[in-house]
Design a protein around this motif. Structure first.
Motif, PDB file in Angstrom:
ATOM      1  N   ASP A  26       0.845  -1.191   0.000  1.00 48.20           N
ATOM      2  CA  ASP A  26       0.000   0.000   0.000  1.00 48.20           C
ATOM      3  C   ASP A  26       0.881   1.242   0.000  1.00 48.20           C
ATOM      4  O   ASP A  26       1.760   1.374  -0.820  1.00 48.20           O
ATOM      5  N   ASN A  27       0.658   2.144   0.963  1.00 47.44           N
ATOM      6  CA  ASN A  27       1.436   3.379   1.013  1.00 47.44           C
ATOM      7  C   ASN A  27       2.569   3.320   2.022  1.00 47.44           C
ATOM      8  O   ASN A  27       3.077   4.364   2.458  1.00 47.44           O
ATOM      9  N   TYR A  28       2.964   2.112   2.396  1.00 47.24           N
ATOM     10  CA  TYR A  28       4.012   1.953   3.400  1.00 47.24           C
ATOM     11  C   TYR A  28       5.121   1.062   2.867  1.00 47.24           C
ATOM     12  O   TYR A  28       4.890   0.165   2.058  1.00 47.24           O
ATOM     13  N   SER A  29       6.327   1.341   3.304  1.00 47.18           N
ATOM     14  CA  SER A  29       7.455   0.486   2.959  1.00 47.18           C
ATOM     15  C   SER A  29       8.211   0.149   4.228  1.00 47.18           C
ATOM     16  O   SER A  29       8.152   0.885   5.224  1.00 47.18           O
ATOM     17  N   MET A  30       8.900  -0.986   4.196  1.00 50.57           N
ATOM     18  CA  MET A  30       9.677  -1.446   5.339  1.00 50.57           C
ATOM     19  C   MET A  30      11.076  -1.787   4.885  1.00 50.57           C
ATOM     20  O   MET A  30      11.262  -2.343   3.801  1.00 50.57           O
ATOM     21  N   SER A  31      12.052  -1.457   5.707  1.00 53.58           N
ATOM     22  CA  SER A  31      13.445  -1.769   5.425  1.00 53.58           C
ATOM     23  C   SER A  31      13.992  -2.582   6.595  1.00 53.58           C
ATOM     24  O   SER A  31      14.166  -2.065   7.697  1.00 53.58           O
ATOM     25  N   PHE A  32      14.237  -3.882   6.345  1.00 59.63           N
ATOM     26  CA  PHE A  32      14.753  -4.781   7.376  1.00 59.63           C
ATOM     27  C   PHE A  32      16.276  -4.784   7.297  1.00 59.63           C
ATOM     28  O   PHE A  32      16.841  -5.165   6.256  1.00 59.63           O
ATOM     29  N   PRO A  33      16.993  -4.391   8.344  1.00 58.33           N
ATOM     30  CA  PRO A  33      18.456  -4.468   8.307  1.00 58.33           C
ATOM     31  C   PRO A  33      18.914  -5.923   8.326  1.00 58.33           C
ATOM     32  O   PRO A  33      18.343  -6.753   9.031  1.00 58.33           O
ATOM     33  N   LEU A  34      19.933  -6.225   7.530  1.00 61.04           N
ATOM     34  CA  LEU A  34      20.472  -7.578   7.441  1.00 61.04           C
ATOM     35  C   LEU A  34      21.938  -7.574   7.861  1.00 61.04           C
ATOM     36  O   LEU A  34      22.667  -6.606   7.617  1.00 61.04           O
ATOM     37  N   GLN A  35      22.344  -8.661   8.498  1.00 58.64           N
ATOM     38  CA  GLN A  35      23.748  -8.818   8.882  1.00 58.64           C
ATOM     39  C   GLN A  35      24.178 -10.243   8.580  1.00 58.64           C
ATOM     40  O   GLN A  35      23.477 -11.204   8.916  1.00 58.64           O
ATOM     41  N   LEU A  36      25.327 -10.373   7.949  1.00 57.29           N
ATOM     42  CA  LEU A  36      25.873 -11.692   7.646  1.00 57.29           C
ATOM     43  C   LEU A  36      26.836 -12.109   8.754  1.00 57.29           C
ATOM     44  O   LEU A  36      27.713 -11.343   9.149  1.00 57.29           O
ATOM     45  N   VAL A  37      26.644 -13.320   9.256  1.00 62.41           N
ATOM     46  CA  VAL A  37      27.485 -13.848  10.325  1.00 62.41           C
ATOM     47  C   VAL A  37      28.072 -15.171   9.854  1.00 62.41           C
ATOM     48  O   VAL A  37      27.352 -16.038   9.355  1.00 62.41           O
ATOM     49  N   GLU A  38      29.377 -15.327  10.017  1.00 65.11           N
ATOM     50  CA  GLU A  38      30.049 -16.567   9.629  1.00 65.11           C
ATOM     51  C   GLU A  38      30.303 -17.405  10.874  1.00 65.11           C
ATOM     52  O   GLU A  38      30.883 -16.914  11.848  1.00 65.11           O
ATOM     53  N   ASP A  39      29.845 -18.661  10.870  1.00 65.14           N
ATOM     54  CA  ASP A  39      30.034 -19.513  12.039  1.00 65.14           C
ATOM     55  C   ASP A  39      31.381 -20.224  11.973  1.00 65.14           C
ATOM     56  O   ASP A  39      32.188 -20.002  11.053  1.00 65.14           O
ATOM     57  N   GLU A  40      31.629 -21.084  12.980  1.00 73.73           N
ATOM     58  CA  GLU A  40      32.932 -21.753  13.069  1.00 73.73           C
ATOM     59  C   GLU A  40      33.183 -22.714  11.906  1.00 73.73           C
ATOM     60  O   GLU A  40      34.324 -23.070  11.614  1.00 73.73           O
ATOM     61  N   MET A  41      32.120 -23.143  11.221  1.00 68.53           N
ATOM     62  CA  MET A  41      32.262 -24.027  10.060  1.00 68.53           C
ATOM     63  C   MET A  41      32.324 -23.233   8.747  1.00 68.53           C
ATOM     64  O   MET A  41      32.238 -23.796   7.669  1.00 68.53           O
ATOM     65  N   HIS A  42      32.448 -21.893   8.872  1.00 66.84           N
ATOM     66  CA  HIS A  42      32.519 -20.979   7.726  1.00 66.84           C
ATOM     67  C   HIS A  42      31.222 -20.978   6.911  1.00 66.84           C
ATOM     68  O   HIS A  42      31.234 -20.650   5.720  1.00 66.84           O
ATOM     69  N   SER A  43      30.127 -21.360   7.543  1.00 63.51           N
ATOM     70  CA  SER A  43      28.818 -21.228   6.910  1.00 63.51           C
ATOM     71  C   SER A  43      28.284 -19.835   7.198  1.00 63.51           C
ATOM     72  O   SER A  43      28.556 -19.262   8.262  1.00 63.51           O
ATOM     73  N   LEU A  44      27.516 -19.301   6.259  1.00 64.56           N
ATOM     74  CA  LEU A  44      26.963 -17.960   6.429  1.00 64.56           C
ATOM     75  C   LEU A  44      25.544 -18.023   6.960  1.00 64.56           C
ATOM     76  O   LEU A  44      24.725 -18.820   6.509  1.00 64.56           O
ATOM     77  N   GLN A  45      25.269 -17.186   7.942  1.00 62.86           N
ATOM     78  CA  GLN A  45      23.921 -17.016   8.466  1.00 62.86           C
ATOM     79  C   GLN A  45      23.517 -15.567   8.226  1.00 62.86           C
ATOM     80  O   GLN A  45      24.290 -14.643   8.483  1.00 62.86           O
ATOM     81  N   LEU A  46      22.307 -15.369   7.730  1.00 63.74           N
ATOM     82  CA  LEU A  46      21.786 -14.029   7.488  1.00 63.74           C
ATOM     83  C   LEU A  46      20.824 -13.684   8.616  1.00 63.74           C
ATOM     84  O   LEU A  46      19.820 -14.365   8.816  1.00 63.74           O
ATOM     85  N   GLU A  47      21.166 -12.666   9.404  1.00 63.53           N
ATOM     86  CA  GLU A  47      20.325 -12.243  10.524  1.00 63.53           C
ATOM     87  C   GLU A  47      19.531 -11.009  10.110  1.00 63.53           C
ATOM     88  O   GLU A  47      20.071 -10.081   9.508  1.00 63.53           O
ATOM     89  N   MET A  48      18.244 -10.992  10.467  1.00 65.15           N
ATOM     90  CA  MET A  48      17.357  -9.906  10.075  1.00 65.15           C
ATOM     91  C   MET A  48      16.849  -9.182  11.327  1.00 65.15           C
ATOM     92  O   MET A  48      16.313  -9.812  12.242  1.00 65.15           O
ATOM     93  N   GLY A  49      17.038  -7.887  11.367  1.00 64.10           N
ATOM     94  CA  GLY A  49      16.595  -7.095  12.506  1.00 64.10           C
ATOM     95  C   GLY A  49      15.211  -6.510  12.287  1.00 64.10           C
ATOM     96  O   GLY A  49      14.594  -6.681  11.231  1.00 64.10           O
ATOM     97  N   ALA A  50      14.702  -5.814  13.317  1.00 66.90           N
ATOM     98  CA  ALA A  50      13.393  -5.155  13.210  1.00 66.90           C
ATOM     99  C   ALA A  50      13.469  -4.052  12.159  1.00 66.90           C
ATOM    100  O   ALA A  50      14.476  -3.354  12.043  1.00 66.90           O
ATOM    101  N   PRO A  51      12.403  -3.872  11.380  1.00 63.28           N
ATOM    102  CA  PRO A  51      12.476  -2.920  10.264  1.00 63.28           C
ATOM    103  C   PRO A  51      12.210  -1.486  10.684  1.00 63.28           C
ATOM    104  O   PRO A  51      11.629  -1.211  11.734  1.00 63.28           O
ATOM    105  N   SER A  52      12.640  -0.595   9.831  1.00 64.40           N
ATOM    106  CA  SER A  52      12.163   0.783   9.859  1.00 64.40           C
ATOM    107  C   SER A  52      10.976   0.854   8.912  1.00 64.40           C
ATOM    108  O   SER A  52      11.030   0.309   7.807  1.00 64.40           O
TER     109      SER A  52
END
Length: 203
Positions: A61-87
């Motif tokens: 509709d007339n609203y948009s949301m922007s979710f901040p994302l952060q990439l985190v690498e674990d001990e096995m070098h796998s990537l996890q994408l973390e999503m925070g609360a949106p603006s």
């Protein structure tokens, strides 16, 4: 991006799950997703994650949301994408953060937990609309505690930026920690979900 673009049914299902009412009122939870796009794609994402601000954009509709994302690498070098609360933004002639209008104003507190004469009528991630008891004069600046319902009050500093109607004024927020900003965004996001039942998960 085309103004006529629309979310697919799979994307809508994902957003409904994300906005599930089961999360409302719970402690802040950071959703995470495993990223596996292959060695080259993961390497590119890792570089972007180190040198750029990543986000997920959604528009309804007339609203948009922007979710901040952060990439985190674990001990096995796998990537996890973390999503925070949106603006959340209200789109229009002027794009501005969506403000939560409070049915019952919050009373700002001093460092001892005592109520002050300042009332919060609207809240946005980086600003407040403030009034006062008995139309007392509003300060240019203040350093007080914001009582988010269901959470511990948080310290805030604020600077008056403009007068509003009805003996009220808008204040720009200065927060001590990024976690405090995240808590405010999460609270506003939860209230936005409650006001938009079409975003609730279908049981």
């Amino acid at each position: 991006m085309s103004e006529q673009s629309a979310l697919s049914s799979e994307e809508l299902d994902f957003l409904r799950q994300l906005f599930s009412s089961q999360l409302i009122g719970k402690p802040l939870h950071i959703p995470s997703f495993k990223v596996d796009g292959g060695a080259l794609a993961n390497a590119l994402l890792s570089r972007l994650g180190r040198h750029a601000q990543l986000s997920l954009q959604a528009r309804m509709d007339n609203y948009s949301m922007s979710f901040p994302l952060q990439l985190v690498e674990d001990e096995m070098h796998s990537l996890q994408l973390e999503m925070g609360a949106p603006s959340i933004y209200e789109e229009g002639a002027i794009r501005r953060p969506w403000r939560l209008v409070l049915d019952t104003p919050w009373v700002l507190q001093d460092q001892d937990g005592a109520e002050t004469g300042l009332l919060v009528h609207e809240v946005a991630p980086d600003s407040l609309l403030i009034g006062s008891h008995a139309d007392a004069a509003l300060p240019d600046n203040f350093s007080l505690w914001l009582p988010l319902p269901g959470l511990e009050p948080m310290p805030v500093k604020a600077r008056r930026i403009r007068a509003s109607t009805g003996q009220r004024a808008a204040y720009s927020l200065l927060l001590r920690h990024s976690e405090h900003s995240e808590r405010i965004r999460q609270f506003i996001f939860e209230q936005y979900r409650q006001q938009n039942p079409q975003l609730q998960a279908v049981s």
